[in-house]
Enzyme design. Structure first.
Site, PDB file in Angstrom:
ATOM      1  N   LYS A  86       0.842  -1.187   0.000  1.00 41.36           N
ATOM      2  CA  LYS A  86       0.000   0.000   0.000  1.00 41.36           C
ATOM      3  C   LYS A  86       0.887   1.250   0.000  1.00 41.36           C
ATOM      4  O   LYS A  86       1.875   1.328   0.737  1.00 41.36           O
ATOM      5  CB  LYS A  86      -0.897  -0.021   1.244  1.00 41.36           C
ATOM      6  CG  LYS A  86      -2.086   0.911   1.215  1.00 41.36           C
ATOM      7  CD  LYS A  86      -2.985   0.614   2.409  1.00 41.36           C
ATOM      8  CE  LYS A  86      -4.248   1.457   2.397  1.00 41.36           C
ATOM      9  NZ  LYS A  86      -5.134   1.125   3.518  1.00 41.36           N
ATOM     10  N   GLU A 115     -19.062  -6.308  10.554  1.00 43.75           N
ATOM     11  CA  GLU A 115     -20.021  -5.606  11.400  1.00 43.75           C
ATOM     12  C   GLU A 115     -21.044  -6.551  12.028  1.00 43.75           C
ATOM     13  O   GLU A 115     -21.483  -6.334  13.165  1.00 43.75           O
ATOM     14  CB  GLU A 115     -20.736  -4.525  10.591  1.00 43.75           C
ATOM     15  CG  GLU A 115     -19.855  -3.355  10.177  1.00 43.75           C
ATOM     16  CD  GLU A 115     -19.060  -3.607   8.911  1.00 43.75           C
ATOM     17  OE1 GLU A 115     -18.258  -2.733   8.529  1.00 43.75           O
ATOM     18  OE2 GLU A 115     -19.236  -4.689   8.307  1.00 43.75           O
ATOM     19  N   ARG A 154     -25.434  -3.270   7.553  1.00 44.06           N
ATOM     20  CA  ARG A 154     -24.995  -4.651   7.393  1.00 44.06           C
ATOM     21  C   ARG A 154     -25.273  -5.493   8.631  1.00 44.06           C
ATOM     22  O   ARG A 154     -25.306  -6.719   8.556  1.00 44.06           O
ATOM     23  CB  ARG A 154     -23.490  -4.683   7.090  1.00 44.06           C
ATOM     24  CG  ARG A 154     -23.031  -3.638   6.098  1.00 44.06           C
ATOM     25  CD  ARG A 154     -21.588  -3.820   5.733  1.00 44.06           C
ATOM     26  NE  ARG A 154     -21.520  -4.437   4.419  1.00 44.06           N
ATOM     27  CZ  ARG A 154     -20.409  -4.923   3.889  1.00 44.06           C
ATOM     28  NH1 ARG A 154     -19.291  -4.890   4.564  1.00 44.06           N
ATOM     29  NH2 ARG A 154     -20.416  -5.452   2.699  1.00 44.06           N
TER      30      ARG A 154
END
Length: 643
Positions: free
Chosen positions: A278, A364, A392
């Site tokens: 990244k 979640e 969610r």
């Protein structure tokens, strides 16, 4: 060279030297452009070579390339004809995620993680039913997204069907922060096994006449395009029944292309494990130990520093500070988040109380039910997530938390209209969907002082779920109350003392400042106005019903969905109580809002002060004549007892 790339086909004729030059140009473009607009910089710097390899091996849009999560699709946009980043994530500009309106190369608009594999499974099944055999389905999924349970539901089905789905695992070891959990450790072991046992041969790039199979990390001698057998086991992926190729250096275009060619030749479901970094190629991102410049505001590209330093407090920082104070006072308070400790402000709590914070990954649903378990175990969990992601976990909140009357506090950051991240990230549904949860209590603080107070009130509740929600960005000055009636704060009052007034203006959460301006505008025109903040918008405070009876019109203003929202709940409560007063709800329409700033969108949907004033005046002109005396009614005061 970038300006010469109009379609992915333009990549196929490039040499390896040209591809290397193009990679450098793309990184420079990303740094220069995103530093001016803000956006997801680190994830896209990490997928430059991987994206080029994908588009050289596959023929988009005929071959379907699905991005999970879509914030890593900037490079994909650049090489599919979208090179004007001047208004990235602004009205009229490019979305920060895949967008069907922008390009036929964007099939799905997935900016919530862990979904692309399910799309891919469905597409592969559709191709099977339709006897389509000449189109590939490719899902690019990060290791962070694989911490989400939905991804494993999809993997289970993909493996069982053994359809030709190519899963490109972009493994950079991070979501916002380092990827956590057993999967992260498993991927680390796969990489370590590769480093010990495999020395990839770097052959010539196919564009320079080399064999596509010659650079694959796990290949063996054989014909070009022959499927390689992994020397290092594919671990859990092979155990599921998926083929596995890798690990391969995702920054080596030749090696990545070779692995992708081999995957396509297999004709079955396969994982291509690509290791990337990244923030690759931008030293400020590479040296950033927190989130590798995952998402940035406007910065100086040379220094990597923000160009403006705001001294204003944010809602998130106020929550972060108060959580640390609560942690010191309440050893039973623990905190959970879903791969977003720093973005929601729990990093400070984690520093202070490392044994009392749990990052569950992009999960979640698990966070909600795990919190119910923590509550059953004698603790008070605070689950901090973005409001858009609560969608969610609704079933878990309803059946695992509310049904069991578990004392769990959900803190929803970025509630209401957020704007620049587009339709999927507006947190506008929470106050509607939560209305149906029995026993749940929902707080919408209007300012920093109320956020602190209502967070404390929430964690004192041990027999029901509580929710505290607040918006994105800076928090303004505190708005003091004139008095409190029941649990309702009166913020402004003008009109006849002890008599009826024209309008009861009910402000929800952060709309208080706007509503105060509206109240002032109406009062300047001689209208009698009472402005109140209910503080806890679920359940409806009976004080609101009493107050409503003293007014000709009740108006609610919320930055959530009108359908089933706070205004709808108050109207229902007024009807049930037999309080005969018209109630008009102002909020967000049932629509997916476009990319634009929060202020722009609020004005567009009629939630600006001038717009609200005009609508309220129009409603008041249509009211029926009423007795304005009101001498038989008791005066409004904080001494009112609400039964």
């Amino acid at each position: 060279m970038l300006t010469d790339v109009r379609t992915p086909r333009d990549l196929k004729k490039m040499t390896s030297a040209q591809l290397a030059e193009l990679s450098g140009e793309i990184r420079s473009f990303l740094v220069e452009s995103v530093s001016r607009t803000g956006g997801h910089l680190g994830p896209n710097l990490g997928v430059v070579e991987l994206t080029l390899a994908l588009h050289r091996v596959f023929d988009s849009p005929r071959d379907l390339i699905l991005w999970d999560t879509g914030h890593q699709a900037y490079v994909h946009k650049l090489i599919t004809g979208r090179q004007d980043f001047s208004r990235l994530r602004k009205r009229g500009g490019l979305s920060g995620y895949p967008s069907r309106a922008e390009s036929e190369c964007d099939l799905i608009e997935n900016s919530h993680a862990s979904t692309a594999l399910s799309y891919a499974d469905g597409l592969a099944k559709a191709f099977g039913v339709r006897r389509v055999t000449d189109r590939a389905v490719v899902a690019v999924v990060g290791d962070g997204a694989l911490t989400g349970g939905m991804a494993w539901e999809a993997l289970n089905n993909i493996a069982a069907g053994n359809r030709p789905v190519i899963i490109v695992l972009n493994d950079n070891g991070r979501s916002y922060a380092p990827t956590v959990g057993g999967l992260a450790e498993h991927l680390t072991a796969l990489r370590a096994g590769h480093d010990r046992e495999n020395v990839p041969r770097r052959g010539r790039h196919p564009a320079d006449g080399g064999s596509p199979a010659g650079a694959c990390a796990n290949d063996r001698p054989g014909d070009a395009g022959e499927a390689p057998e992994p020397a290092a086991p594919g671990g859990v992926f092979e155990s599921l029944g998926l083929a596995y190729i890798g690990p391969v250096d995702g920054h080596d275009i030749a090696a990545t292309e070779s692995a992708l060619h081999a995957a396509r030749a297999l004709g079955r479901s396969v994982v291509v494990h690509c290791v990337t970094r990244k923030g690759r190629g931008y030293r400020h991102a590479e040296n950033d130990s927190s989130d590798h410049f995952h998402g940035i505001g406007v910065i100086d590209a040379t220094t990597g520093k923000a160009t403006t330093t705001s001294m204003a407090r944010t809602w998130t920082s106020v929550f972060a500070e108060e959580m640390v104070h609560l942690g010191a006072e309440r050893p039973d308070v623990v905190a959970l988040s879903a791969a977003m400790l720093a973005p929601v402000g729990l990093d400070r709590f984690a520093d202070a109380y490392p044994d009392r914070v749990f990052d569950v990954g992009i999960a979640e649903q698990h966070a909600a039910t795990c919190a119910a378990g923590l509550a059953a175990g004698g603790l008070h969990p605070v689950v901090a997530i973005y409001a858009t992601f609560l969608n969610r976990a609704f079933d878990q909140l309803l059946m695992d938390v509310a049904l069991h009357r578990a004392g769990v506090t959900f803190v929803l950051d970025r509630a209401g209209i957020t704007g620049d991240d587009g339709p999927s990230h507006n947190g506008m549904w929470d106050m509607s969907v939560l209305q149906v949860a029995p026993g749940l209590r929902l707080a919408a603080p209007r300012d920093a002082a109320q956020l602190r107070a209502q967070l404390r009130e929430a964690v004192r509740v041990s027999d029901a779920p509580t929710v505290v929600r607040f918006p994105k960005g800076g928090v303004g000055a505190d708005i003091p109350a004139l008095e409190r009636i029941g649990g309702v704060d009166v913020l402004y009052r003008t009109g006849p003392s002890g008599g009826r007034r024209d309008v009861l203006l009910v402000s929800v959460g952060a709309m208080a400042a706007t509503c105060a301006e509206v109240a002032g505008r109406l009062a300047a025109r001689g209208l009698g106005v009472t402005l109140v903040d209910p503080r806890w918008v679920k359940p409806v405070d009976r004080a609101l019903l009493h107050l409503a009876g003293w007014h000709d019109l009740v108006v609610t203003v919320e930055d959530g969905a009108r359908a089933g929202g706070v205004g709808a709940a108050l109207a229902q409560a007024l009807c049930d109580a037999g309080v005969d007063v018209p109630c008009r709800a102002f909020g967000v329409p049932t629509a997916f809002l476009p990319v634009a700033g929060r202020a722009e969108l609020l004005e567009e949907v009629g939630l600006s002060a001038p717009g609200l004033e005009g609508e309220i005046r129009r409603l008041l002109t249509r009211r029926p004549a009423r007795d304005r005396g009101g001498s038989d009614r008791p005066p409004l005061s904080d001494r009112l007892v609400i039964s």
